[in-house]
Design an enzyme around this catalytic site. Structure first.
Site, PDB file in Angstrom:
ATOM      1  N   CYS A 171      -0.846  -0.021  15.342  1.00 58.02           N
ATOM      2  CA  CYS A 171      -1.927   0.356  14.424  1.00 58.02           C
ATOM      3  C   CYS A 171      -3.025  -0.703  14.425  1.00 58.02           C
ATOM      4  CB  CYS A 171      -1.383   0.524  13.013  1.00 58.02           C
ATOM      5  SG  CYS A 171      -2.650   1.117  11.867  1.00 58.02           S
ATOM      6  N   CYS A 219       3.162   2.466   9.364  1.00 58.82           N
ATOM      7  CA  CYS A 219       2.318   2.401  10.555  1.00 58.82           C
ATOM      8  C   CYS A 219       3.144   2.291  11.824  1.00 58.82           C
ATOM      9  CB  CYS A 219       1.448   1.141  10.502  1.00 58.82           C
ATOM     10  SG  CYS A 219       0.092   1.268   9.344  1.00 58.82           S
ATOM     11  N   CYS A 254      -3.247   5.263  12.208  1.00 58.74           N
ATOM     12  CA  CYS A 254      -2.429   5.374  13.430  1.00 58.74           C
ATOM     13  C   CYS A 254      -1.573   6.643  13.457  1.00 58.74           C
ATOM     14  CB  CYS A 254      -1.538   4.147  13.585  1.00 58.74           C
ATOM     15  SG  CYS A 254      -0.365   3.929  12.236  1.00 58.74           S
ATOM     16  N   ARG A 297      -5.692  -3.565   9.374  1.00 63.85           N
ATOM     17  CA  ARG A 297      -5.384  -4.970   9.133  1.00 63.85           C
ATOM     18  C   ARG A 297      -3.887  -5.158   8.910  1.00 63.85           C
ATOM     19  NH1 ARG A 297      -6.373  -9.208   5.334  1.00 63.85           N
ATOM     20  NH2 ARG A 297      -6.061  -7.782   3.596  1.00 63.85           N
ATOM     21  N   ARG A 330       4.185   6.658   2.878  1.00 62.23           N
ATOM     22  CA  ARG A 330       3.351   7.749   3.384  1.00 62.23           C
ATOM     23  C   ARG A 330       2.783   7.354   4.746  1.00 62.23           C
ATOM     24  NH1 ARG A 330      -0.886   7.253   0.603  1.00 62.23           N
ATOM     25  NH2 ARG A 330      -0.132   5.537  -0.686  1.00 62.23           N
ATOM     26  N   THR A 372       0.817  -1.218   0.000  1.00 63.00           N
ATOM     27  CA  THR A 372       0.000   0.000   0.000  1.00 63.00           C
ATOM     28  C   THR A 372       0.851   1.267   0.000  1.00 63.00           C
ATOM     29  OG1 THR A 372      -0.026  -0.040   2.413  1.00 63.00           O
ATOM     30  CG2 THR A 372      -1.874  -1.097   1.277  1.00 63.00           C
ATOM     31  N   CYS A 387       0.312   6.474   7.680  1.00 64.47           N
ATOM     32  CA  CYS A 387      -1.016   5.849   7.756  1.00 64.47           C
ATOM     33  C   CYS A 387      -2.026   6.829   8.360  1.00 64.47           C
ATOM     34  CB  CYS A 387      -0.910   4.601   8.614  1.00 64.47           C
ATOM     35  SG  CYS A 387      -2.486   3.900   9.092  1.00 64.47           S
TER      36      CYS A 387
HETATM   37 ZN   LIG Z   1      -1.465   2.469  10.612  1.00 66.64          ZN
END
Ligand SMILES: [Zn+2]
Length: 354
Positions: A41, A37, A71, A44, A66, A33, A68
């Site tokens: 976090c 995180c 979180c 998933r 980038r 993605t 998240c």
């Molecule tokens: Zn996260």
């Protein structure tokens, strides 16, 4: 993989179990993605092969990940993670406490986590940190009139020479010189731009620099000379105020700082730094404009040099000086930080998360 981190399996297990203990130790970049995180976090969790671990949000950013939105790994949660706070408060209260691994466990702190955290945030072991605190406290007592010998024994040393050796190794001068010298206490403060090293003497903050800045060691040495001071990690009442104000600044709620500053330097440097503090939040000036503003229109280069000698990042806002054509040009902390600070101050929130 950052080799100062625990091994990947340990980190992955911490990520799966949302282990609080690893807050502040690592962030996880998710290759599928492109986001990164915190360990805790609630989104998933990715498969092992799709995760890359980093020691800091900055490293993850530099690798193109980038933050998240769940979180928010750039929103720092104080300089110390929750699991460490009560322990830090305890040793602040009583630096003479001898805390072994079993004592840490009894306080719910896993010794290996404490080890990673202190190594990462203070570049020393937990025990070395405690020793530095004890020396810092002993310095304060001698400075305020107590005898060296009594202080040595009350600080838990069994011999005066053992105390003097440790003191000298830590502070850089002998205990007897405490009355004529100062001690710069240092601490790290986490910000969305990475950790800052703060330094404080009794009268105020004398240093605030990004810890990865190339010039940091030189700055510390120069500052030690200017203030005739040694340097030890520790606590200062000024740090609490500084930290609170930085939090407000980074959340866009503070535009000016009033924490006391100690800025030793030449009269010219003092003028330049005062000039920097006169540049309003949200605006910028060119080097030429700044030179004119402080009454040295022909000394643009000297002004630029004195800007570079600024030791108090953000609060003495050298990031507000830009090139004549609007280019960001040099910044000791790195251009990516200058861009971030200027975007923050101009209210361009969108720029902060790209
Ligand atoms: Zn996260």
């Amino acid at each position: 993989m950052d080799h100062s981190l625990p091994d990947g399996e340990t980190l992955y297990a911490a990520l799966l179990s949302k282990d609080q203990d690893f807050e502040g130790i690592f962030v996880a970049g998710i290759k599928t993605t492109g986001i990164f995180c915190r360990p805790t976090c609630t989104a998933r969790k990715p498969k092992r092969e799709n995760v890359e671990f980093f020691g800091s949000a900055r490293d993850a950013l530099l690798h193109g990940f980038r933050p998240c939105k769940v979180c928010m790994p750039l929103e720092h949660k104080g300089s110390a993670p929750e699991w460490l706070k009560s322990l830090l408060a305890e040793i602040n209260e009583n630096p003479l406490a001898r805390l072994k691994d079993s004592d840490l466990r009894a306080r719910g702190v896993e010794p290996s986590r404490a080890r990673y955290w202190f190594k990462k945030h203070h570049e020393m072991t937990f025990q070395a940190y405690l020793r530095a605190l004890r020396i810092g406290q002993a310095f304060g007592r001698i400075r305020h009139g107590e005898a060296v010998t009594g202080t040595a024994f009350e600080s838990g040393y069994e011999s005066l020479s053992g105390f003097a050796d440790q003191f000298k190794k830590t502070a850089g001068f002998s205990p007897r010189r405490s009355r004529e010298r100062q001690l710069i206490r240092t601490a790290r403060i986490l910000t969305p731009l990475g950790p800052l090293l703060a330094g404080a003497v009794d009268d105020g903050i004398c240093l605030l620099e990004f810890v990865d800045r190339r010039m940091l060691e030189t700055q510390l040495r120069r500052l030690g000379k200017l203030l005739d001071a040694g340097c030890v990690p520790g606590f200062s009442r000024h740090f609490d105020q500084l930290h609170a104000q930085l939090l407000e600044y980074f959340s866009g709620k503070r535009r000016a700082f009033d924490v006391p500053l100690v800025l030793p330097g030449t009269p010219f440097q003092q003028k330049v730094w005062a000039g920097l503090r006169a540049i309003p939040y949200g605006s910028t000036r060119s080097y030429k404009e700044q030179a004119e503003a402080i009454g040295f229109p022909d000394a643009v280069r000297a002004v630029a040099k004195a800007n570079g000698d600024n030791r108090i990042a953000i609060i003495v806002p050298c990031h507000r000086v830009i090139g004549a054509g609007g280019d960001l040009v040099g910044y000791g902390g790195g251009l990516w930080r200058k861009r971030f600070l200027l975007a923050l101050e101009s209210g361009q929130k969108s720029l902060l998360h790209t």
